[in-house]
Design a protein around this motif. Structure first.
Motif, short mmCIF file in Angstrom:
data_model
loop_
_atom_site.label_atom_id
_atom_site.label_comp_id
_atom_site.label_asym_id
_atom_site.label_seq_id
_atom_site.Cartn_x
_atom_site.Cartn_y
_atom_site.Cartn_z
N ALA A 37 0.87 -1.18 0.00
CA ALA A 37 0.00 0.00 0.00
C ALA A 37 0.90 1.23 0.00
O ALA A 37 1.84 1.30 0.80
CB ALA A 37 -0.91 -0.01 1.21
N ARG A 38 0.59 2.23 -0.88
CA ARG A 38 1.49 3.37 -1.05
C ARG A 38 1.24 4.50 -0.05
O ARG A 38 2.05 5.40 0.07
CB ARG A 38 1.40 3.90 -2.49
CG ARG A 38 0.10 4.54 -2.85
CD ARG A 38 0.13 5.19 -4.24
NE ARG A 38 0.41 4.25 -5.30
CZ ARG A 38 1.54 4.24 -6.01
NH1 ARG A 38 2.49 5.12 -5.74
NH2 ARG A 38 1.72 3.38 -6.99
N ASP A 39 0.09 4.50 0.64
CA ASP A 39 -0.18 5.57 1.61
C ASP A 39 -1.07 5.03 2.73
O ASP A 39 -1.62 3.92 2.65
CB ASP A 39 -0.83 6.78 0.94
CG ASP A 39 -2.13 6.44 0.22
OD1 ASP A 39 -3.05 5.93 0.88
OD2 ASP A 39 -2.22 6.69 -1.01
N GLY A 40 -1.22 5.83 3.77
CA GLY A 40 -1.97 5.39 4.93
C GLY A 40 -3.44 5.16 4.65
O GLY A 40 -4.05 4.23 5.19
N GLU A 41 -4.02 6.00 3.82
CA GLU A 41 -5.45 5.84 3.51
C GLU A 41 -5.71 4.53 2.79
O GLU A 41 -6.67 3.81 3.10
CB GLU A 41 -5.91 7.02 2.65
CG GLU A 41 -7.40 7.06 2.39
CD GLU A 41 -7.80 8.28 1.59
OE1 GLU A 41 -7.97 8.16 0.35
OE2 GLU A 41 -7.92 9.36 2.20
N ALA A 42 -4.86 4.20 1.83
CA ALA A 42 -5.01 2.93 1.12
C ALA A 42 -4.80 1.75 2.07
O ALA A 42 -5.50 0.74 1.98
CB ALA A 42 -4.01 2.86 -0.04
N ALA A 43 -3.84 1.88 2.99
CA ALA A 43 -3.57 0.81 3.95
C ALA A 43 -4.79 0.55 4.83
O ALA A 43 -5.16 -0.61 5.07
CB ALA A 43 -2.36 1.17 4.81
N ILE A 44 -5.42 1.63 5.30
CA ILE A 44 -6.60 1.46 6.16
C ILE A 44 -7.72 0.74 5.40
O ILE A 44 -8.38 -0.15 5.93
CB ILE A 44 -7.08 2.84 6.67
CG1 ILE A 44 -6.07 3.38 7.69
CG2 ILE A 44 -8.47 2.73 7.30
CD1 ILE A 44 -6.34 4.80 8.14
N ARG A 60 6.36 7.85 8.24
CA ARG A 60 6.02 9.00 7.40
C ARG A 60 5.30 8.50 6.15
O ARG A 60 5.90 7.90 5.27
CB ARG A 60 7.27 9.78 7.03
CG ARG A 60 8.01 10.34 8.24
CD ARG A 60 9.15 11.25 7.84
NE ARG A 60 9.87 11.76 9.00
CZ ARG A 60 9.48 12.79 9.74
NH1 ARG A 60 8.36 13.42 9.42
NH2 ARG A 60 10.19 13.18 10.78
N LEU A 61 3.98 8.79 6.12
CA LEU A 61 3.15 8.37 4.99
C LEU A 61 2.22 9.51 4.59
O LEU A 61 1.77 10.28 5.46
CB LEU A 61 2.29 7.15 5.36
CG LEU A 61 3.01 5.82 5.64
CD1 LEU A 61 2.03 4.83 6.26
CD2 LEU A 61 3.59 5.25 4.33
N PRO A 62 1.91 9.63 3.29
CA PRO A 62 0.91 10.62 2.88
C PRO A 62 -0.50 10.17 3.28
O PRO A 62 -0.75 8.99 3.48
CB PRO A 62 1.07 10.67 1.36
CG PRO A 62 1.70 9.37 0.99
CD PRO A 62 2.52 8.94 2.15
N LYS A 63 -1.41 11.16 3.43
CA LYS A 63 -2.84 10.96 3.70
C LYS A 63 -3.13 10.48 5.12
O LYS A 63 -4.05 10.99 5.76
CB LYS A 63 -3.46 10.01 2.66
CG LYS A 63 -3.38 10.56 1.24
CD LYS A 63 -4.12 9.68 0.26
CE LYS A 63 -4.05 10.29 -1.15
NZ LYS A 63 -4.72 9.46 -2.16
N ALA A 64 -2.43 9.49 5.60
CA ALA A 64 -2.54 9.07 7.00
C ALA A 64 -1.21 8.46 7.39
O ALA A 64 -0.74 7.54 6.72
CB ALA A 64 -3.67 8.07 7.18
#
Length: 395
Positions: A37-44, A60-64
Motif C-alpha cells: 500500500a502506497r499511503d496510509g489511507e489505502a492501507a486502512i 512517514r506516509l501521505p494521507k494518513a
C-alpha cells in the motif's frame, strides 16, 4: 528459511515504491503473501477489507501517517501485528509507537536479512498470543459450561431429595432424614465450589459486578450461623455467636459478603473435630484499637484505610487443627489448601478463601488469619464503619 502458511498475509505500507517492492519480493520469497500500500489511507482500506497477520508501517506516509494506521488497527480490534519502519534519528518516535502497540521497529536503511528475522519473530509471537487467546476463550467456555451444565442439574437433585426428605413420597424415619440431609449438604458444597470458581474468574477478568450498599453485619452473620447450625451439630461441634447489637453498618455486596461468611464457616466446620467449638464475633473498633503491627505481610492495606477512625471487625474462631506457619501466607491463593491432615478427607478445591479475599477487598476491607498448628484458627475481616449509608471517618 521455512515456508510459511499462505494464510499469513503481510501488508507493506511505504510511500517509496522501489524499497517497498523490494521488501514485498523478499517476503514473498520467504513464503508470505505480501502486498503493498502506497499511503496510509489505502492501507486502512486494505486492512478493513482483509485479514493481515502483520503490517510493516513506515511512520512517514501521505494521507494518513503510520501512527494513525497503527491506531486504526488497534481501535478496529484486529489482531494484526505491526512493525514500524523509521529513518535514522527517529528511534524515540519508534519507541513511542511500541508503547502504542507495535511489536518492533526497523531503522532505515536496514538489511533484508535483519528485516526477515524480525518478521519471523513477530509472526511467532503472534501465533503464541493467538494460541493463548484461544485457550482463554476455551477457559471462558468451560466456566460457562460449569454454570449451566453442572450447577443447574445439581439444583434439581437438591429439590428432588428435599421432596423425599419432607415425606411427600412416603414416611421417612430419622436415620433416613439424616442421610438425605447429608446428600443435600454435599450437593450444596459442590454448588459453592462452582460459584467460587465462577466468581474468581469474574474477578480476574474484571467482570464481577458488586452492588455495594449499607447493611447490618449482625444480620448477615446471623443468617450464616443459622444455615450452619444444623451442620455443626451433626458433626458434634458447638457454634456460638458473640454479636454486638450496637455495631454500625458496613458497605458491602450482601450476596458476596454472605458467601464470604459461608465459606469461612464451612472451612471451620471442615477442620474442627467433634467436640470442638466455632465462635462468630462482630464488634466496632476505633482506629487506635486495630492491631496494625500484627497484620501479616500478605495483607494489602488500601490507601487511607489506616487513617479511618471507625471499623467493624468480624471474626470466626475455631478450635480446629490450626494452620502450619508456612501455609499462612498461601491459603488465600487459588487451589491452595493447608497441609494440616485434619479435615483433608472432607475434600475441597482450595477456592473458598481465594474468593473471600477478592470479595472483601472489593468491598474496601482486609482479611487475614491468625493460627497456630494444633490450637485452632481465627479469620478476621476488617471493614470501615458506615452510618446512614455514609462512611464514618470519626472526624
Amino acid at each position: 528459511m521455512a515456508a510459511q502458511q499462505p494464510s499469513e498475509k503481510i501488508l507493506v505500507v511505504d510511500a517509496q515504491a522501489d524499497s517497498a517492492k523490494l521488501i514485498v519480493l523478499q517476503l514473498q520469497e520467504a513464503g508470505f503473501a505480501a502486498v503493498w500500500a502506497r499511503d496510509g489511507e489505502a492501507a486502512i482500506g486494505m486492512l478493513d477489507g482483509d485479514d493481515y497477520s502483520l503490517a510493516l508501517l513506515d511512520i512517514r506516509l501521505p494521507k494518513a501517517n503510520g501512527i494513525e494506521v497503527l491506531s486504526h488497527i488497534r481501535e478496529s480490534g484486529k489482531d494484526t501485528a505491526a512493525i514500524m519502519m523509521t529513518a535514522h534519528g527517529n528511534e524515540n518516535l519508534a519507541v513511542e509507537c511500541m508503547k502504542a502497540g507495535c511489536v518492533d521497529y526497523l531503522s532505515k536503511p536496514f538489511a533484508m536479512d535483519d528485516m526477515l528475522q524480525r518478521v519471523m519473530r513477530a509472526m511467532t509471537n503472534r501465533r503464541v498470543l493467538l494460541q493463548k487467546q484461544r485457550l482463554e476463550q476455551e477457559k471462558d467456555d468451560f466456566v460457562s459450561m460449569l454454570s449451566h451444565d453442572m450447577k443447574n442439574p445439581l439444583t434439581a437433585v437438591i429439590g428432588s431429595i428435599d421432596i423425599i426428605r419432607e415425606g411427600r413420597l412416603g414416611t421417612v424415619n430419622q436415620e433416613q432424614a439424616e442421610y438425605l440431609h447429608a446428600a443435600i449438604d454435599s450437593c450444596n458444597e459442590v454448588i459453592a465450589m462452582i460459584d467460587n470458581l465462577l466468581d474468581i474468574h469474574r474477578f480476574e477478568a474484571g467482570r464481577m459486578q458488586m452492588k455495594i450498599a449499607a447493611y447490618s453485619a449482625v444480620e448477615i452473620l446471623r443468617g450464616g450461623t443459622r444455615r450452619f447450625t444444623r451442620i455443626a451439630e451433626h458433626d458434634g461441634i458447638r457454634l456460638r455467636e458473640r454479636l454486638s447489637h450496637e455495631t454500625p453498618r458496613i458497605a458491602v455486596d450482601k450476596n458476596a459478603f454472605s458467601r464470604v461468611i459461608a465459606n469461612l464457616l464451612a472451612n471451620s466446620v471442615k477442620f474442627t473435630p467433634e467436640g470442638g467449638e466455632i465462635v462468630v464475633s462482630c464488634r466496632c473498633l476505633k482506629g487506635a484499637e486495630v492491631p496494625w503491627t500484627r497484620l501479616p505481610s500478605y495483607v494489602t492495606v488500601p490507601d487511607g484505610f489506616a487513617e479511618k477512625d471507625c471499623f467493624v471487625q468480624v471474626s470466626i474462631r475455631d478450635t480446629g487443627s490450626g494452620i502450619p506457619p508456612d501455609d499462612l501466607g498461601r491459603i488465600f491463593e487459588r487451589y491452595v489448601q493447608s497441609r494440616s491432615g485434619v479435615g483433608r478427607e472432607r475434600g475441597g478445591a482450595g477456592l473458598g478463601l481465594a474468593f473471600c479475599k477478592m470479595a472483601v477487598e472489593s468491598c474496601g476491607g482486609i482479611i487475614w488469619v491468625e493460627s497456630e498448628a494444633g490450637l485452632g484458627s481465627i479469620f478476621v475481616i476488617l471493614l470501615p464503619c458506615y452510618l446512614n449509608g455514609t462512611e464514618c471517618t470519626g472526624k
